[in-house]
Motif scaffolding. Structure first.
Motif, mmCIF file in Angstrom:
data_model
loop_
_atom_site.group_PDB
_atom_site.id
_atom_site.type_symbol
_atom_site.label_atom_id
_atom_site.label_comp_id
_atom_site.label_asym_id
_atom_site.label_seq_id
_atom_site.Cartn_x
_atom_site.Cartn_y
_atom_site.Cartn_z
ATOM 1 N N TYR B 10 -40.493 -16.515 6.204
ATOM 2 C CA TYR B 10 -39.460 -15.528 5.884
ATOM 3 C C TYR B 10 -38.355 -15.609 6.933
ATOM 4 O O TYR B 10 -38.622 -15.862 8.101
ATOM 5 N N LEU B 39 -34.247 -15.488 -7.575
ATOM 6 C CA LEU B 39 -35.140 -14.464 -8.093
ATOM 7 C C LEU B 39 -35.186 -14.503 -9.621
ATOM 8 O O LEU B 39 -34.143 -14.489 -10.284
ATOM 9 N N SER B 87 -29.278 -16.170 -0.675
ATOM 10 C CA SER B 87 -30.590 -15.530 -0.660
ATOM 11 C C SER B 87 -31.439 -16.098 -1.792
ATOM 12 O O SER B 87 -31.055 -16.029 -2.961
ATOM 13 N N VAL B 89 -35.605 -18.401 -2.408
ATOM 14 C CA VAL B 89 -36.754 -19.085 -1.803
ATOM 15 C C VAL B 89 -36.453 -20.575 -1.795
ATOM 16 O O VAL B 89 -36.082 -21.143 -2.839
ATOM 17 N N THR B 109 -39.803 -20.929 1.935
ATOM 18 C CA THR B 109 -39.179 -20.026 2.905
ATOM 19 C C THR B 109 -38.308 -19.046 2.131
ATOM 20 O O THR B 109 -37.408 -19.475 1.406
ATOM 21 N N ARG B 110 -38.610 -17.765 2.286
ATOM 22 C CA ARG B 110 -37.798 -16.743 1.609
ATOM 23 C C ARG B 110 -36.656 -16.339 2.522
ATOM 24 O O ARG B 110 -36.882 -15.763 3.588
ATOM 25 N N THR B 112 -33.257 -14.168 3.192
ATOM 26 C CA THR B 112 -32.461 -12.999 2.813
ATOM 27 C C THR B 112 -31.228 -12.965 3.689
ATOM 28 O O THR B 112 -31.335 -12.950 4.921
#
Lengths: 113, 114
Positions: B10, B39, B87, B89, B109-110, B112
């Protein structure tokens, strides 16, 4: 380029129910077809694949048949379990892998006890 | 046998900041892919390596994204500067050159961007 369309979720079923998740594709030539699964908190895993028309891929009770005439690769399982709850992705690959995988949007499957 | 390893799992950054992701493929796998998954969407290919050579980077936004694979093993993907729309993954995958159709994925890896 290639495209993959799969049924939108979430799909909610009771344990031991029959499962079908529809997937259709458009591609030039004859792509290889795949189903990947993503369990909660884990990475994508190959579930099954088929590389030519009429091939049937199978694994863990899941099956999918490569249908060239309908450009489809529907995922089926005769009796689902709670542990099958996950997100399922249909994918195609043309050019022997040179173009990478083209994925559908994913179908969230929820199995209730 | 270890699978594809990615780090960090993350990452939260402010817009306009740089960020880098690291991937260690399965030993012996010469082909490495980076995908981005927004998403509610399926992964989309960003770049593919054969050993240390980038053979398909047509989907990589080259104004802000860069990637490298030194010595044909580990790879890094960098974004500089990051934008809110980045943003997502970021997934790394690898496969044997001779069996390109079976790709093994890392956990991703997420990212944001705030």
């Amino acid at each position: 380029g290639d495209s993959v369309t799969q049924m939108e979720g979430p799909v909610t079923l009771s344990e031991e129910a029959f499962l079908t998740i529809n997937c259709t594709y458009t591609a030039t030539g004859y792509p290889s077809l795949f189903w990947y699964v993503q369990y909660p908190g884990e990475g994508l895993q190959l579930l099954l694949k088929a590389t030519k028309a009429d091939d049937k891929g199978s694994n863990k009770g899941f099956e999918a048949t490569y249908r060239k005439e309908t450009t489809s690769f529907h995922l089926e399982k005769g009796s689902v379990q709670v542990s099958d709850s996950a997100v399922y992705f249909c994918a195609s690959e043309s050019g022997g892998g040179a173009d990478g995988l083209t994925f559908g949007k994913g179908t969230h499957l929820i199995i209730q006890p | 046998e270890a699978g594809v390893v990615q780090s960090p799992r993350y990452k939260i950054i402010e817009k306009k900041q740089p960020v880098a992701f690291w991937c260690n493929p399965i030993s012996g796998h010469n082909t490495l892919y980076w995908y981005r998954q927004n998403l509610g969407q399926g992964p989309e290919l960003l770049i593919r390596y054969e050993n240390e050579e980038a053979v398909d980077d047509s989907q990589l936004p080259k104004d802000r994204f860069s990637a490298e694979r030194l010595k044909g093993v580990d790879s890094t993907l960098k974004i500089q500067p990051a934008e809110l729309g980045d943003s997502a993954v970021y997934l790394c995958a690898s496969s044997l050159v001779a069996v390109r159709t079976e790709a093994f994925f890392g956990q991703g890896t997420r990212l944001t961007v705030v």
